[in-house]
Design a protein around this motif. Structure first.
Motif, PDB file in Angstrom:
ATOM      1  N   SER A 201       0.828  -1.206   0.000  1.00  0.00           N
ATOM      2  CA  SER A 201       0.000   0.000   0.000  1.00  0.00           C
ATOM      3  C   SER A 201       0.862   1.255   0.000  1.00  0.00           C
ATOM      4  N   ALA A 202       0.356   2.283  -0.668  1.00  0.00           N
ATOM      5  CA  ALA A 202       1.021   3.582  -0.686  1.00  0.00           C
ATOM      6  C   ALA A 202       0.592   4.371   0.546  1.00  0.00           C
ATOM      7  N   PRO A 203       1.524   4.847   1.360  1.00  0.00           N
ATOM      8  CA  PRO A 203       1.164   5.519   2.607  1.00  0.00           C
ATOM      9  C   PRO A 203       0.715   6.962   2.389  1.00  0.00           C
ATOM     10  N   ALA A 204      -0.104   7.432   3.298  1.00  0.00           N
ATOM     11  CA  ALA A 204      -0.614   8.798   3.211  1.00  0.00           C
ATOM     12  C   ALA A 204       0.455   9.828   3.537  1.00  0.00           C
ATOM     13  N   TRP A 205       1.563   9.413   4.174  1.00  0.00           N
ATOM     14  CA  TRP A 205       2.570  10.392   4.588  1.00  0.00           C
ATOM     15  C   TRP A 205       3.548  10.768   3.476  1.00  0.00           C
ATOM     16  N   VAL A 206       3.355  10.267   2.263  1.00  0.00           N
ATOM     17  CA  VAL A 206       4.174  10.699   1.129  1.00  0.00           C
ATOM     18  C   VAL A 206       3.503  11.912   0.492  1.00  0.00           C
TER      19      VAL A 206
ATOM     20  N   GLN B 288      13.158   2.233  12.717  1.00  0.00           N
ATOM     21  CA  GLN B 288      13.287   2.204  11.269  1.00  0.00           C
ATOM     22  C   GLN B 288      12.202   3.056  10.607  1.00  0.00           C
ATOM     23  N   ARG B 289      10.974   2.942  11.102  1.00  0.00           N
ATOM     24  CA  ARG B 289       9.860   3.675  10.493  1.00  0.00           C
ATOM     25  C   ARG B 289       9.880   5.161  10.783  1.00  0.00           C
ATOM     26  N   ASP B 290      10.503   5.563  11.891  1.00  0.00           N
ATOM     27  CA  ASP B 290      10.442   6.955  12.320  1.00  0.00           C
ATOM     28  C   ASP B 290      10.960   7.927  11.261  1.00  0.00           C
ATOM     29  N   GLY B 291      11.939   7.510  10.472  1.00  0.00           N
ATOM     30  CA  GLY B 291      12.494   8.404   9.471  1.00  0.00           C
ATOM     31  C   GLY B 291      11.611   8.614   8.279  1.00  0.00           C
ATOM     32  N   PHE B 292      10.548   7.814   8.145  1.00  0.00           N
ATOM     33  CA  PHE B 292       9.658   7.926   7.005  1.00  0.00           C
ATOM     34  C   PHE B 292       8.338   8.595   7.389  1.00  0.00           C
ATOM     35  N   GLU B 293       7.787   8.179   8.489  1.00  0.00           N
ATOM     36  CA  GLU B 293       6.461   8.670   8.880  1.00  0.00           C
ATOM     37  C   GLU B 293       6.563   9.994   9.619  1.00  0.00           C
TER      38      GLU B 293
ATOM     39  N   VAL C 267       7.237   3.780   0.104  1.00  0.00           N
ATOM     40  CA  VAL C 267       7.478   5.027  -0.621  1.00  0.00           C
ATOM     41  C   VAL C 267       7.488   4.767  -2.121  1.00  0.00           C
ATOM     42  N   LEU C 268       8.157   3.691  -2.536  1.00  0.00           N
ATOM     43  CA  LEU C 268       8.188   3.354  -3.957  1.00  0.00           C
ATOM     44  C   LEU C 268       6.797   3.029  -4.478  1.00  0.00           C
ATOM     45  N   ALA C 269       5.966   2.428  -3.639  1.00  0.00           N
ATOM     46  CA  ALA C 269       4.583   2.151  -4.051  1.00  0.00           C
ATOM     47  C   ALA C 269       3.822   3.444  -4.319  1.00  0.00           C
ATOM     48  N   ALA C 270       4.136   4.490  -3.564  1.00  0.00           N
ATOM     49  CA  ALA C 270       3.442   5.765  -3.738  1.00  0.00           C
ATOM     50  C   ALA C 270       3.753   6.426  -5.077  1.00  0.00           C
TER      51      ALA C 270
END
Length: 425
Positions: free
Chosen positions: A24-29, A420-425, A90-93
């Motif tokens: 899934s493409a995340p909303a935070w992109v 690991q996730r903190d740097g993206f979200e 991120v790539l999915a987005a």
């Protein structure tokens, strides 16, 4: 410690076949829907590395019209890229998630072994199934770059290289080979290696040097007995890794050392040294290295403990990926943190500050803080898992081992997956 047996309990056993193509493409992109009116900046991206290509795709998604130009031409320092779950999302987005997964191999578990006094049987850490996350994968680096390039549309001028940059009229003027000039609000150096763009005195080589390592890689064509497993083996001063290779069913052998000749070290610490107890055969590893092509040997780096924000840019010139902060491929950081850099920069450009220079400076401070946080929190988490990080007083590979635990967060559990996730979200 999250071992094979208790990782599978409660959350179910992870799948071991082809990776799920429905990430899934995340909303935070950032997208142009959420940041209308902030996308009139002209952005030049220099370098078709993983960082540069991802950045161009993210800028396009956020409503920009970036120009991607050729960089220094230096390729990746590894044949395989390890992608964390949030990096895949991120790539999915940007519509590259499915094509990348088509070329990748999912990783279900990690085997780790420490050779030396008191060594034990290798421990296996399994990935807990998580329906909301993509799986960690390995993908051939050339295939990853090719997929990103095929996904990208718009202003791609890889036939041009930037000759000079100059400040002019509240922005930057880039002069390309052939004498063509264009004006930009911001320029991003996303070259794969040494920074290609100024300002002078702010590149990674001009600040703290960090740790320099030597990496050897070769592809072993024999069938992999565990095709969905990463295998790490720590010798004194040497890290040996076997990674499943998606292309031919074989394995990538990667050996990283902090100065010792790996062939001599492996043999010395092999049959007549500490018992390997199920670890890789040191003589076989040494023989494979002896037959490897010279091109498989590279110098790689780790960032210093306290990285300066100047590494990620200043004013209107930003840096992403290897041009900003080097991560040896053995850490499992290189490709994923390049994607994280790209996301962080686009988020800052889209959300403000209003000036491009202010956005770059804020991005640089964010990234320096992020690297420091990773080290601090990863060291604090060492007692909570069983990954054998080398003793910092004895091994120059200690920093590599600490970073490796964050990359393997989905397998080691505890605080590491969220770190690991903190740097993206």
């Amino acid at each position: 410690m999250q071992t094979d047996s208790n990782a599978r309990a409660g959350t179910g056993e992870p799948a071991s076949g082809s990776p799920d193509r429905r990430v899934s493409a995340p909303a935070w992109v950032p997208s142009d829907d959420g940041f209308a009116g902030a996308t009139d900046r002209q952005v030049l991206v220099v370098g078709d590395s993983v960082a540069g290509l991802t950045l161009a795709l993210l800028l396009g998604r956020a409503g920009y019209d970036p120009l991607l130009a050729a960089g220094d031409g230096e390729g990746s320092s590894s044949r395989l890229a390890y992608l964390w779950p949030p990096a895949l999302r991120v790539l999915a987005a940007v519509d590259a998630g499915g094509p990348v997964l088509d070329r990748a191999r999912v990783v279900d578990d990690v085997s780790v072994h420490r050779v030396g006094a008191g060594s034990a049987e290798p421990a296996t850490f399994s990935r807990a199934a998580d329906g909301a996350a993509a799986p960690p994968v390995v993908v051939p680096t050339p295939a990853l770059r090719r997929t990103l390039r095929e996904t990208l549309s718009g202003r791609v001028r890889l036939d041009r290289t930037v000759e000079t940059l100059s400040r002019h009229d509240g922005g930057l003027t880039a002069e390309f080979d052939g004498g063509v000039r264009e004006w930009f609000d911001a320029v991003v150096d996303a070259s794969a290696g040494t920074p290609a763009l100024g300002p002078p005195g702010t590149g990674p080589g001009d600040t703290d040097a960090g740790v320099t390592l030597v990496q050897y890689e070769t592809v072993l064509g024999d069938d992999d007995p565990a095709p969905n497993r990463l295998r790490d083996a720590w010798w004194p001063g040497v890290l040996v890794q076997h990674l499943p290779h998606p292309d031919d069913g074989g394995r990538l052998l990667r050996v990283t050392t902090a100065g010792r000749d790996p062939r001599a070290a492996l043999v010395e610490d092999g049959p007549d040294g500490p018992a390997t107890r199920g670890g890789p055969d040191p003589e076989a590893v040494a023989a494979a290295l002896a037959g490897a092509e010279p091109a498989g040997r590279r110098r790689v780096r780790l960032p210093p403990a306290a990285a300066s924000p100047a590494r990620w840019g200043r004013g209107r010139i930003a840096r992403c990926g290897g041009a900003a902060c080097p991560f040896a491929p053995a850490s499992g950081f290189r490709a994923s943190v390049a994607i994280e850099d790209a996301l962080a920069l686009v988020s800052r450009l889209a959300r403000g500050p209003r000036s491009a220079a202010g956005a770059v400076d804020a991005y640089a401070r964010d990234r320096a803080r992020r690297v420091g946080t990773i080290r601090t929190r990863a060291r604090a988490a060492l007692p909570d898992h069983g990954y054998p990080v080398p003793d910092g007083d004895r091994s120059r590979l200690a920093a590599l081992g600490v970073l490796r635990t964050v990359a393997l967060g989905p397998f080691l559990g505890g605080a590491l997956p969220s770190l690991q996730r903190d740097g993206f979200e």
